[in-house]
Design a protein around this motif. Sequence first.
Motif, PDB file in Angstrom:
ATOM      1  N   ALA A  80       0.870  -1.174   0.000  1.00 33.28           N
ATOM      2  CA  ALA A  80       0.000   0.000   0.000  1.00 33.28           C
ATOM      3  C   ALA A  80       0.904   1.220   0.000  1.00 33.28           C
ATOM      4  O   ALA A  80       1.990   1.200   0.596  1.00 33.28           O
ATOM      5  N   ALA A  81       0.464   2.270  -0.696  1.00 30.08           N
ATOM      6  CA  ALA A  81       1.314   3.454  -0.797  1.00 30.08           C
ATOM      7  C   ALA A  81       0.466   4.702  -0.898  1.00 30.08           C
ATOM      8  O   ALA A  81      -0.663   4.673  -1.396  1.00 30.08           O
ATOM      9  N   CYS A  82       1.032   5.801  -0.429  1.00 29.53           N
ATOM     10  CA  CYS A  82       0.384   7.099  -0.497  1.00 29.53           C
ATOM     11  C   CYS A  82       1.449   8.126  -0.880  1.00 29.53           C
ATOM     12  O   CYS A  82       2.426   8.315  -0.147  1.00 29.53           O
ATOM     13  N   ASP A  83       1.288   8.741  -2.043  1.00 34.80           N
ATOM     14  CA  ASP A  83       2.219   9.753  -2.525  1.00 34.80           C
ATOM     15  C   ASP A  83       1.629  11.137  -2.277  1.00 34.80           C
ATOM     16  O   ASP A  83       0.494  11.413  -2.684  1.00 34.80           O
ATOM     17  N   LEU A  84       2.415  11.983  -1.637  1.00 36.14           N
ATOM     18  CA  LEU A  84       1.964  13.312  -1.247  1.00 36.14           C
ATOM     19  C   LEU A  84       2.787  14.364  -1.988  1.00 36.14           C
ATOM     20  O   LEU A  84       3.944  14.609  -1.646  1.00 36.14           O
ATOM     21  N   PRO A  85       2.228  14.997  -3.027  1.00 37.77           N
ATOM     22  CA  PRO A  85       2.959  16.066  -3.708  1.00 37.77           C
ATOM     23  C   PRO A  85       3.291  17.193  -2.731  1.00 37.77           C
ATOM     24  O   PRO A  85       2.503  17.505  -1.830  1.00 37.77           O
ATOM     25  N   LEU A  86       4.440  17.806  -2.926  1.00 36.32           N
ATOM     26  CA  LEU A  86       4.887  18.890  -2.045  1.00 36.32           C
ATOM     27  C   LEU A  86       4.837  20.239  -2.758  1.00 36.32           C
ATOM     28  O   LEU A  86       5.561  21.166  -2.397  1.00 36.32           O
ATOM     29  N   GLU A  87       3.982  20.334  -3.784  1.00 40.55           N
ATOM     30  CA  GLU A  87       3.805  21.598  -4.484  1.00 40.55           C
ATOM     31  C   GLU A  87       2.930  22.531  -3.648  1.00 40.55           C
ATOM     32  O   GLU A  87       1.793  22.194  -3.311  1.00 40.55           O
ATOM     33  N   ASN A  88       3.421  23.695  -3.339  1.00 42.84           N
ATOM     34  CA  ASN A  88       2.648  24.718  -2.622  1.00 42.84           C
ATOM     35  C   ASN A  88       1.940  24.104  -1.410  1.00 42.84           C
ATOM     36  O   ASN A  88       2.548  23.428  -0.603  1.00 42.84           O
ATOM     37  N   ASP A  89       0.639  24.350  -1.292  1.00 42.64           N
ATOM     38  CA  ASP A  89      -0.147  23.779  -0.196  1.00 42.64           C
ATOM     39  C   ASP A  89      -1.063  22.693  -0.758  1.00 42.64           C
ATOM     40  O   ASP A  89      -2.284  22.779  -0.673  1.00 42.64           O
ATOM     41  N   SER A  90      -0.462  21.676  -1.315  1.00 46.95           N
ATOM     42  CA  SER A  90      -1.227  20.636  -2.004  1.00 46.95           C
ATOM     43  C   SER A  90      -2.228  19.969  -1.072  1.00 46.95           C
ATOM     44  O   SER A  90      -1.942  19.692   0.093  1.00 46.95           O
ATOM     45  N   LYS A  91      -3.417  19.711  -1.606  1.00 50.10           N
ATOM     46  CA  LYS A  91      -4.461  18.985  -0.886  1.00 50.10           C
ATOM     47  C   LYS A  91      -4.684  17.590  -1.483  1.00 50.10           C
ATOM     48  O   LYS A  91      -5.637  16.900  -1.115  1.00 50.10           O
ATOM     49  N   VAL A  92      -3.795  17.185  -2.374  1.00 53.87           N
ATOM     50  CA  VAL A  92      -3.985  15.955  -3.136  1.00 53.87           C
ATOM     51  C   VAL A  92      -3.106  14.837  -2.588  1.00 53.87           C
ATOM     52  O   VAL A  92      -1.980  15.070  -2.149  1.00 53.87           O
ATOM     53  N   ALA A  93      -3.640  13.621  -2.615  1.00 53.75           N
ATOM     54  CA  ALA A  93      -2.873  12.420  -2.316  1.00 53.75           C
ATOM     55  C   ALA A  93      -3.172  11.385  -3.390  1.00 53.75           C
ATOM     56  O   ALA A  93      -4.321  11.219  -3.798  1.00 53.75           O
ATOM     57  N   PHE A  94      -2.134  10.713  -3.865  1.00 49.96           N
ATOM     58  CA  PHE A  94      -2.281   9.617  -4.817  1.00 49.96           C
ATOM     59  C   PHE A  94      -1.930   8.321  -4.097  1.00 49.96           C
ATOM     60  O   PHE A  94      -0.942   8.273  -3.357  1.00 49.96           O
ATOM     61  N   TRP A  95      -2.714   7.277  -4.302  1.00 50.17           N
ATOM     62  CA  TRP A  95      -2.481   6.071  -3.516  1.00 50.17           C
ATOM     63  C   TRP A  95      -2.687   4.813  -4.349  1.00 50.17           C
ATOM     64  O   TRP A  95      -3.244   4.847  -5.447  1.00 50.17           O
ATOM     65  N   LEU A  96      -2.210   3.716  -3.809  1.00 47.08           N
ATOM     66  CA  LEU A  96      -2.453   2.408  -4.410  1.00 47.08           C
ATOM     67  C   LEU A  96      -2.523   1.362  -3.308  1.00 47.08           C
ATOM     68  O   LEU A  96      -1.923   1.509  -2.244  1.00 47.08           O
ATOM     69  N   ILE A  97      -3.288   0.328  -3.570  1.00 50.22           N
ATOM     70  CA  ILE A  97      -3.324  -0.881  -2.756  1.00 50.22           C
ATOM     71  C   ILE A  97      -3.273  -2.053  -3.719  1.00 50.22           C
ATOM     72  O   ILE A  97      -4.107  -2.135  -4.632  1.00 50.22           O
ATOM     73  N   GLU A  98      -2.288  -2.928  -3.553  1.00 51.84           N
ATOM     74  CA  GLU A  98      -2.131  -4.070  -4.452  1.00 51.84           C
ATOM     75  C   GLU A  98      -1.922  -5.331  -3.634  1.00 51.84           C
ATOM     76  O   GLU A  98      -1.031  -5.381  -2.780  1.00 51.84           O
ATOM     77  N   LEU A  99      -2.742  -6.337  -3.895  1.00 53.57           N
ATOM     78  CA  LEU A  99      -2.687  -7.612  -3.191  1.00 53.57           C
ATOM     79  C   LEU A  99      -2.604  -8.753  -4.190  1.00 53.57           C
ATOM     80  O   LEU A  99      -3.251  -8.708  -5.245  1.00 53.57           O
ATOM     81  N   VAL A 100      -1.837  -9.782  -3.854  1.00 52.25           N
ATOM     82  CA  VAL A 100      -1.865 -10.977  -4.687  1.00 52.25           C
ATOM     83  C   VAL A 100      -3.279 -11.557  -4.656  1.00 52.25           C
ATOM     84  O   VAL A 100      -3.997 -11.447  -3.654  1.00 52.25           O
ATOM     85  N   ARG A 101      -3.700 -12.127  -5.748  1.00 52.06           N
ATOM     86  CA  ARG A 101      -5.094 -12.532  -5.895  1.00 52.06           C
ATOM     87  C   ARG A 101      -5.533 -13.535  -4.822  1.00 52.06           C
ATOM     88  O   ARG A 101      -6.689 -13.518  -4.395  1.00 52.06           O
ATOM     89  N   ALA A 102      -4.637 -14.389  -4.375  1.00 53.66           N
ATOM     90  CA  ALA A 102      -5.000 -15.390  -3.373  1.00 53.66           C
ATOM     91  C   ALA A 102      -5.413 -14.765  -2.052  1.00 53.66           C
ATOM     92  O   ALA A 102      -6.029 -15.431  -1.212  1.00 53.66           O
ATOM     93  N   SER A 103      -5.110 -13.470  -1.859  1.00 53.99           N
ATOM     94  CA  SER A 103      -5.443 -12.793  -0.603  1.00 53.99           C
ATOM     95  C   SER A 103      -6.709 -11.954  -0.700  1.00 53.99           C
ATOM     96  O   SER A 103      -7.100 -11.315   0.282  1.00 53.99           O
ATOM     97  N   TRP A 104      -7.348 -11.955  -1.855  1.00 49.91           N
ATOM     98  CA  TRP A 104      -8.580 -11.182  -2.011  1.00 49.91           C
ATOM     99  C   TRP A 104      -9.708 -11.765  -1.159  1.00 49.91           C
ATOM    100  O   TRP A 104      -9.730 -12.952  -0.834  1.00 49.91           O
ATOM    101  N   GLY A 105     -10.648 -10.903  -0.814  1.00 49.28           N
ATOM    102  CA  GLY A 105     -11.865 -11.361  -0.162  1.00 49.28           C
ATOM    103  C   GLY A 105     -11.788 -11.530   1.336  1.00 49.28           C
ATOM    104  O   GLY A 105     -12.725 -12.048   1.950  1.00 49.28           O
ATOM    105  N   ARG A 106     -10.719 -11.057   1.947  1.00 53.88           N
ATOM    106  CA  ARG A 106     -10.550 -11.216   3.398  1.00 53.88           C
ATOM    107  C   ARG A 106     -10.654  -9.896   4.144  1.00 53.88           C
ATOM    108  O   ARG A 106     -10.453  -9.843   5.353  1.00 53.88           O
ATOM    109  N   GLY A 107     -10.916  -8.802   3.427  1.00 53.94           N
ATOM    110  CA  GLY A 107     -10.997  -7.496   4.070  1.00 53.94           C
ATOM    111  C   GLY A 107      -9.658  -6.805   4.225  1.00 53.94           C
ATOM    112  O   GLY A 107      -9.585  -5.739   4.849  1.00 53.94           O
TER     113      GLY A 107
END
Length: 359
Positions: A80-107
Amino acid sequence: MNTLTDIEFRPLIVPESIDAPDAADFLEMVRVRNLVYSEISGHGDHSIPADELLPHFKPNEYERRLMWVIVDDGAVIGRAACDLPLENDSKVAFWLIELVRASWGRGIGSAAYELIERVARENGRNVLQAWAEHPAADGPRLAPPTGFGEIPEDHAARFFQRHGYTLEQVERNSAFDLTAPFDTVERLLAEAQAAASGYRVVQWFAPTPPEFVDGYAWMKSRMVTDAPSAGLEFDEEKWDAARIAEHDSKYTDSGRTIQVTAAQHIDTGELCAFNELVVGKDRTEASHQEDTLVLKEHRGHKLGTLVKCAGLLSWRDIAPDSPRVITYNAEENRPMLDINEAIGFAPIAYEGAWKKVLS
């Protein structure tokens, strides 16, 4: 059966090198990253070796990257990742969550998302945005407000919707066959050269030559303002010589090759269009077309065709055994898609761009 109490979200340590004593989690993160992408797409064209990916994780002054490896009973099963731009007073966050398929469905994904949203709030971000590939599938479809493109309402789409996201844009993933004849590319290049009589093609590899740094920096800064972004939010970026050097180092430090093909206005010397092609140290792997832009004030002279075709023709000598070039374009970016389709790029997948504004 394991429960979520067995799941650990462990902050990723970015090592100095992949041989460093603390590199184990980074190596596992890259292995899982590559596995997840191949599970989703059915091919390995998005895989990058750990030593080539490492420079992209080095801290810099333009964004703060927070990442966690997701560990289940001692095994890394995702990230899992969260990228926070440092431009001015940025209010934006870019993120990802990646799981191997065998781990899906468990919350696990929802637990990871709670972490993402909490970190975003703690850092003063209220606009959260993420991208996901949505492989072709039967069943209900979703379309963005742009009216261009659609995706299946699949596992990933349902995850985003469940967590309050809206689909803002669809991107087309296209591929160009580098093993096919280049007759069309050569013809289109000749036509573009005739239409762009006041311009010439210039090319370079990273590090950017001093005479092109300012022009390249200006064009990179315009990627945010001039490319179609639908309802997504991006901060205006300031690019200068230092930022170009940091950008270039991601390739020179990793051994990856990036070639920039640009159009230069002959009378003024201004750089006004560019295209980037990238390949890893293993030049038998797929190549990637990264940023392409024609500055608004120079459109209408076939400069997009000029830089794309000139780049592809020279690429045959640079990576003669690379089988294809992969690229992404917004579905509403019809001018650029027209160029790609004429050249011979064919769609192979679609991505959704998702957004949520926190209250």
